[in-house]
Design a protein around this motif. Structure first.
Motif, PDB file in Angstrom:
ATOM      1  N   SER A   1      34.785  42.691  33.232  1.00 32.34           N
ATOM      2  CA  SER A   1      34.190  41.387  32.944  1.00 32.34           C
ATOM      3  C   SER A   1      35.081  40.642  31.953  1.00 32.34           C
ATOM      4  N   GLY A   2      35.219  39.361  32.178  1.00 32.82           N
ATOM      5  CA  GLY A   2      36.085  38.544  31.335  1.00 32.82           C
ATOM      6  C   GLY A   2      37.551  38.723  31.639  1.00 32.82           C
ATOM      7  N   ALA A   3      37.854  39.356  32.764  1.00 31.08           N
ATOM      8  CA  ALA A   3      39.241  39.655  33.117  1.00 31.08           C
ATOM      9  C   ALA A   3      39.812  38.600  34.062  1.00 31.08           C
ATOM     10  N   ASN A   4      41.127  38.536  34.064  1.00 29.35           N
ATOM     11  CA  ASN A   4      41.835  37.637  34.973  1.00 29.35           C
ATOM     12  C   ASN A   4      42.753  38.478  35.847  1.00 29.35           C
ATOM     13  N   LEU A   5      42.398  38.616  37.106  1.00 27.43           N
ATOM     14  CA  LEU A   5      43.177  39.418  38.050  1.00 27.43           C
ATOM     15  C   LEU A   5      44.261  38.528  38.658  1.00 27.43           C
ATOM     16  N   VAL A   6      45.500  38.770  38.281  1.00 28.01           N
ATOM     17  CA  VAL A   6      46.628  37.943  38.720  1.00 28.01           C
ATOM     18  C   VAL A   6      47.305  38.584  39.918  1.00 28.01           C
ATOM     19  N   ILE A   7      47.318  37.867  41.037  1.00 24.62           N
ATOM     20  CA  ILE A   7      47.988  38.342  42.249  1.00 24.62           C
ATOM     21  C   ILE A   7      48.911  37.218  42.718  1.00 24.62           C
ATOM     22  N   ASP A   8      50.143  37.275  42.245  1.00 30.42           N
ATOM     23  CA  ASP A   8      51.052  36.142  42.448  1.00 30.42           C
ATOM     24  C   ASP A   8      52.413  36.554  42.989  1.00 30.42           C
ATOM     25  N   GLY A   9      52.494  37.758  43.578  1.00 29.17           N
ATOM     26  CA  GLY A   9      53.769  38.205  44.116  1.00 29.17           C
ATOM     27  C   GLY A   9      54.831  38.437  43.059  1.00 29.17           C
ATOM     28  N   GLY A  10      54.405  38.608  41.813  1.00 23.87           N
ATOM     29  CA  GLY A  10      55.351  38.823  40.733  1.00 23.87           C
ATOM     30  C   GLY A  10      55.897  37.561  40.085  1.00 23.87           C
ATOM     31  N   TRP A  11      55.350  36.408  40.458  1.00 30.28           N
ATOM     32  CA  TRP A  11      55.819  35.131  39.906  1.00 30.28           C
ATOM     33  C   TRP A  11      55.790  35.136  38.386  1.00 30.28           C
ATOM     34  N   SER A  12      54.648  35.504  37.794  1.00 31.37           N
ATOM     35  CA  SER A  12      54.491  35.422  36.338  1.00 31.37           C
ATOM     36  C   SER A  12      55.161  36.574  35.603  1.00 31.37           C
TER      37      SER A  12
END
Length: 275
Positions: free
Chosen positions: A262-273
């Motif tokens: 909870s309160g998390a940000n799941l980043v799925i960006d192909g490694g962009w960030s």
């Protein structure tokens, strides 16, 4: 071994869940609707164009999916309130809300030097204020039923600055009248969605209400070769995402597999960030 696999898979089940999606008929929204109904959820198809919602409803119905089409305008507080009232009346509950809507009003792609306050406020109203109101109405239901889940959809451009070099001399496939770019309104509103997620997770602590964020990267949508190649170079995977590649993350966030999240940000960006 088989029994253990089946036991673990049950944590990912959304069978029988009532899942409301605001912003259901876009390139990713449609994927979420089809994927979740395929896995046994009843999905409320919410979007501003009721005809498009009904078409998607019929498409899912032909394949045995359970859906309900409800018109909702993310820039209207009254419309959002009525959306949840209709869900409560029809189903008696709501288990998951996915906030996937975004708006692109006139002037959305204007350069920063000539960006109008009216355009900026419209985007923030639809992409952030509307999401906030939707969360408020969902949480009213969740408090009465002792729990629920919210999945807010942000963007990698709400996490890091866009690389505007990608857009130089590239045709704007979304609005041929404007130069292609990533506007300030989009960055501000999507960054706000991430912070809203954190705020609500803290606010509803110990209430069995989980609020998380999914931050996707760019999705291939018939972009021209120049843009696609530039974007691919900025990722570690070496390409843009396909439109169905966020389905697994949505299933995870909607299900009990993410029960301690909870309160998390799941980043799925192909490694962009990562670069």
């Amino acid at each position: 071994m088989v029994n253990n696999i089946e036991k673990n898979w049950k944590h990912f089940s959304v069978k029988g869940k009532i899942i409301a999606i605001i912003g259901s008929t876009g390139i990713l929204g449609r994927q979420y609707v089809k994927y979740l109904t395929k896995h046994g959820a009843t999905v409320i198809i919410g979007d501003i164009n009721l005809e498009s919602c009904q078409e998607l409803h019929l498409e899912c119905k032909k394949k045995g999916g359970k859906t309900k089409a409800i018109e909702v305008d993310n820039t209207s507080e009254e419309s959002l309130i009525n959306f949840f009232l209709k869900i409560k009346k029809e189903f008696g509950r709501c288990d998951v809300l996915i906030n996937n809507a975004q708006i692109k009003p006139e002037g959305f792609y204007d350069p920063f030097e000539s960006y109008r306050k009216n355009t900026l406020m419209q985007v923030i109203d639809g992409n952030l204020v509307g999401v906030t109101i939707a969360c408020r109405e969902a949480c009213k239901i969740y408090l009465k039923q002792n729990g629920g889940v919210i999945v807010n959809i942000s963007s990698v451009y709400g996490l890091v600055a866009p690389d505007q070099r990608l857009y130089d001399d590239v045709k704007n496939i979304y609005n041929t009248k404007n130069i292609f770019s990533s506007p300030v309104s989009y960055a501000l509103s999507k960054a706000g969605v991430i912070q809203l997620t954190r705020y609500l997770a803290s606010y509803y602590r110990e209430k069995n209400i989980r609020i998380n964020c999914l931050t996707p990267g760019g999705v291939y949508d018939n972009h021209d070769t120049k843009f696609s190649e530039r974007y691919a170079y900025r990722t570690t995977v070496g390409r843009m995402a396909e439109k169905d590649e966020y389905n697994g993350a949505i299933l995870f966030l909607c299900s009990d597999a993410s029960s301690y999240m909870s309160g998390a940000n799941l980043v799925i960006d192909g490694g962009w960030s990562a670069l």
